[in-house]
Design an enzyme around this catalytic site. Structure first.
Site, PDB file in Angstrom:
ATOM      1  N   LYS A 170       4.049   2.777  29.843  1.00 23.81           N
ATOM      2  CA  LYS A 170       5.424   2.392  29.471  1.00 23.81           C
ATOM      3  C   LYS A 170       6.210   2.361  30.790  1.00 23.81           C
ATOM      4  O   LYS A 170       6.596   3.412  31.316  1.00 23.81           O
ATOM      5  CB  LYS A 170       6.005   3.422  28.501  1.00 23.81           C
ATOM      6  CG  LYS A 170       7.171   2.942  27.634  1.00 23.81           C
ATOM      7  CD  LYS A 170       8.362   2.371  28.372  1.00 23.81           C
ATOM      8  CE  LYS A 170       9.299   3.430  28.911  1.00 23.81           C
ATOM      9  NZ  LYS A 170      10.468   2.811  29.638  1.00 23.81           N
ATOM     10  N   GLY A 201       9.499  -1.297  26.974  1.00 20.33           N
ATOM     11  CA  GLY A 201      10.469  -0.781  26.013  1.00 20.33           C
ATOM     12  C   GLY A 201      11.378   0.257  26.631  1.00 20.33           C
ATOM     13  O   GLY A 201      11.292   0.540  27.829  1.00 20.33           O
ATOM     14  N   GLY A 203      13.098   4.019  27.206  1.00 21.62           N
ATOM     15  CA  GLY A 203      12.586   5.373  27.335  1.00 21.62           C
ATOM     16  C   GLY A 203      12.685   6.190  26.061  1.00 21.62           C
ATOM     17  O   GLY A 203      11.675   6.718  25.578  1.00 21.62           O
ATOM     18  N   PRO A 204      13.902   6.319  25.475  1.00 20.41           N
ATOM     19  CA  PRO A 204      14.039   7.182  24.295  1.00 20.41           C
ATOM     20  C   PRO A 204      13.313   6.642  23.052  1.00 20.41           C
ATOM     21  O   PRO A 204      13.189   7.369  22.060  1.00 20.41           O
ATOM     22  CB  PRO A 204      15.558   7.218  24.057  1.00 20.41           C
ATOM     23  CG  PRO A 204      16.160   6.804  25.371  1.00 20.41           C
ATOM     24  CD  PRO A 204      15.194   5.863  25.995  1.00 20.41           C
ATOM     25  N   GLY A 207       9.061   5.236  25.219  1.00 18.68           N
ATOM     26  CA  GLY A 207       8.613   6.329  26.084  1.00 18.68           C
ATOM     27  C   GLY A 207       8.395   7.600  25.283  1.00 18.68           C
ATOM     28  O   GLY A 207       7.364   8.266  25.401  1.00 18.68           O
ATOM     29  N   GLU A 245       6.285  14.074  38.101  1.00 19.90           N
ATOM     30  CA  GLU A 245       6.778  13.790  39.448  1.00 19.90           C
ATOM     31  C   GLU A 245       8.269  13.554  39.304  1.00 19.90           C
ATOM     32  O   GLU A 245       8.696  12.508  38.806  1.00 19.90           O
ATOM     33  CB  GLU A 245       6.129  12.507  40.004  1.00 19.90           C
ATOM     34  CG  GLU A 245       4.659  12.622  40.283  1.00 19.90           C
ATOM     35  CD  GLU A 245       4.350  13.476  41.499  1.00 19.90           C
ATOM     36  OE1 GLU A 245       5.255  13.739  42.313  1.00 19.90           O
ATOM     37  OE2 GLU A 245       3.193  13.899  41.626  1.00 19.90           O
ATOM     38  N   CYS A 279      12.503   9.241  45.830  1.00 19.01           N
ATOM     39  CA  CYS A 279      12.627  10.645  45.428  1.00 19.01           C
ATOM     40  C   CYS A 279      12.373  11.589  46.595  1.00 19.01           C
ATOM     41  O   CYS A 279      12.919  12.681  46.635  1.00 19.01           O
ATOM     42  CB  CYS A 279      11.698  10.946  44.257  1.00 19.01           C
ATOM     43  SG  CYS A 279      10.068  10.256  44.468  1.00 19.01           S
ATOM     44  N   GLU A 369      20.541  15.286  43.401  1.00 21.92           N
ATOM     45  CA  GLU A 369      19.899  14.053  43.872  1.00 21.92           C
ATOM     46  C   GLU A 369      20.851  12.881  43.631  1.00 21.92           C
ATOM     47  O   GLU A 369      21.271  12.635  42.510  1.00 21.92           O
ATOM     48  CB  GLU A 369      18.591  13.841  43.106  1.00 21.92           C
ATOM     49  CG  GLU A 369      17.808  12.656  43.608  1.00 21.92           C
ATOM     50  CD  GLU A 369      16.461  12.518  42.933  1.00 21.92           C
ATOM     51  OE1 GLU A 369      16.406  12.605  41.694  1.00 21.92           O
ATOM     52  OE2 GLU A 369      15.468  12.316  43.647  1.00 21.92           O
TER      53      GLU A 369
END
Ligand code: NAP
Ligand code: MG
Length: 462
Positions: A170, A201, A203-204, A207, A245, A279, A369
């Site tokens: 995904k 698609g 995430g919520p 995923g 990660e 990141c 971040e």
């Protein structure tokens, strides 16, 4: 490329279960460039079934044959490298030379390294009277972000296939076209039906359905710490393997003996690359009091040179988020010496290369971040103070240390709570384990350490 209007499941492009779509937007000009289907739990279920069906044959395919197919996949990425670079530039906004060199180039190296590893790795070892077999974990649910869209996919899919696992991917909603190109490459390479599957698609929806699916044995996630915590909790409740990660807030520690100009220039370049959407970016620059003002001047000049050379950030939400952090930095008393919150472009989600001086370790911009082209320069008094500041966040993904000689830098690096440190500008190694200490994650990617994430042991005693 032209977007596919279906999901890649069981070796073919199949219509999505629902009719919703996701618009793909070019962040440089805010134009809609294409649409892909927004997958549902039904699509995820079909993909997981296909991956389960393919697992018995793929997991028992001799490693040398799996290696040859991963090599063919690498060759497909090479053949498509221009199309990959153009696609990443269109949906992420990265300048084309950066897309060619990094977004297309690095995944080719990583795929090649797993073709080699699959052929040479020993999936069996002897310990006393036992033979230990390293067996594939099973079906992998891979959830990836947009910042290095192909790299993050290959970092998961190549070792999973090398180990003998099958995969459902995904990808991020912002960069689905690169994922579709990868699926085309896997198909053309002859990866057997069901071994790799793609569900685009949100995430919520897609995923979450993938992370929760009982047919998934291992969830490998790259993205924000907030979502990573949820995925870790879901996997924990189901006693499922998980690799996370997550974010970072890495320190670039410039020791008093270091070549200051070099350390500052490389440090600023590191953060500006990919518009700060990395990141592992060294977003905190730590400089001793005696050379602080000189470092600030050098960094401001370095950032100003980037001016219009960096691309936009990925979307309007990220642009607003990064600007919010820059405003917060000013509010909390830091001093802008390059860039600032205002956008100088009429269109596109651009952020000026920004440098803050007079940043103290507890400020929001030194703790959270930002994921944009923003460097914070922090003063330290002595080495112990530098170490305390470097280790003083919840993150521990990467970092850098500069000193007159490597031994001095290594001694400092060994005291840092972080997974990867570049010594005096050491270059990226696509086979070195990459992953976080503390809240930067669980598990490692790349090279042999990345392969073991997808293996489990079985011991037979004689
Ligand atoms: P994110 O929301 O964590 O997204 C990462 C992936 O997880 C995407 O595929 C996303 O889908 C999916 N996802 C979102 N919510 C989910 C859920 N409840 N269950 C399962 N999957 C879910 O990260 P983002 O929104 O792309 O970026 C936000 C922040 O994450 C950045 O500002 C940065 O701090 C961090 N980040 C870190 C890395 C890294 O490499 N460590 C990479 C990118 C971002 P959608 O695309 O549909 O949201
Ligand atoms: Mg998101």
């Amino acid at each position: 490329m032209k977007a596919h209007d279906g999901m890649y499941i069981g070796g073919a492009w199949r219509p999505a279960a629902g009719t919703d779509t996701i618009e793909v937007v070019n962040p440089a000009d805010e134009q809609v460039i294409d649409r892909v289907p927004a997958g549902t739990a039904q699509d995820v279920d079909a993909a997981v079934r296909a991956a389960r069906d393919a697992f018995p044959a793929w997991s028992t395919t001799p490693p040398a044959e799996r290696a040859a197919l991963i090599g063919a996949l690498r060759d497909q990425l090479v053949a498509r490298k221009d199309e990959i670079a153009e696609t990443v530039t269109a949906e992420l906004g990265a300048p084309l030379p950066f897309s060619q060199m990094v977004h297309a180039g690095v995944p080719i190296l990583v795929a090649g390294s797993y073709a080699d590893l699959a052929a040479t790795y020993s999936f069996e070892e002897k310990i006393g009277n036992s033979t230990v077999y390293l067996e594939p974990v099973g079906v992998v649910g891979a959830i990836t972000p947009w910042n290095y869209p192909l790299h993050q996919i290959v970092n998961k899919v190549a070792p999973a296939l090398a180990a003998g696992c099958t995969v459902v991917l995904k990808p991020a909603e912002d960069t689905p076209l690169t994922a579709q190109l990868f699926a085309e490459a896997a198909h053309e390479a002859g990866i057997p039906a069901g071994v790799f599957n793609l569900v685009t698609g949100l995430g919520p929806v897609a995923g979450q359905a993938l992370a929760e699916h009982e047919g998934v044995d291992l969830v490998s996630f790259t993205g924000s710490t907030a979502v990573g915590k949820q995925i870790g909790a879901t996997a924990g409740a189901a006693v499922k393997r998980v690799a996370l990660e997550l974010g970072g807030k890495s320190a670039n520690v410039i020791l008093p003996s270091a070549d200051l100009a070099k350390a500052v220039n490389v440090g600023v370049a590191n953060v500006m690359s990919n518009s700060g959407q990395t990141c592992s970016a060294w977003t905190r620059m730590l400089v001793d009091s005696a050379r602080y003002d000189e470092a600030v001047e050098l960094a401001a000049a370095a950032a100003a040179k980037y001016g219009s050379r960096i691309g936009p950030v990925v979307n309007a939400k990220q642009q607003a988020r990064v600007r919010g952090y820059i405003e917060k930095g000013v509010e909390e008393g830091a001093r802008v010496v390059a860039g600032g919150a205002e956008s100088t472009a009429d269109q596109g989600y651009f952020i000026q290369p920004t440098v803050f001086a007079d940043v103290t370790p507890e400020m929001t911009i030194a703790q959270e971040e930002i994921f944009g082209p923003v460097v914070s320069i922090i003063r330290y008094e002595d080495e112990d103070d530098a170490l305390r500041i470097a280790n003083g966040t919840v993150y521990g993904l990467a970092g850098a240390v500069w000193a007159a000689d490597d031994a001095e830098a290594v001694a400092f690096a060994r005291r840092m709570d972080t997974g990867q440190v570049d010594i005096n500008g050491g270059s990226f190694n696509p086979q070195a384990p990459f992953g976080g200490y503390k809240q930067s994650g669980v598990g490692r990617e790349l090279g042999p350490h990345g392969l073991t994430e997808y293996l489990q042991t079985k011991s037979l005693q004689f």
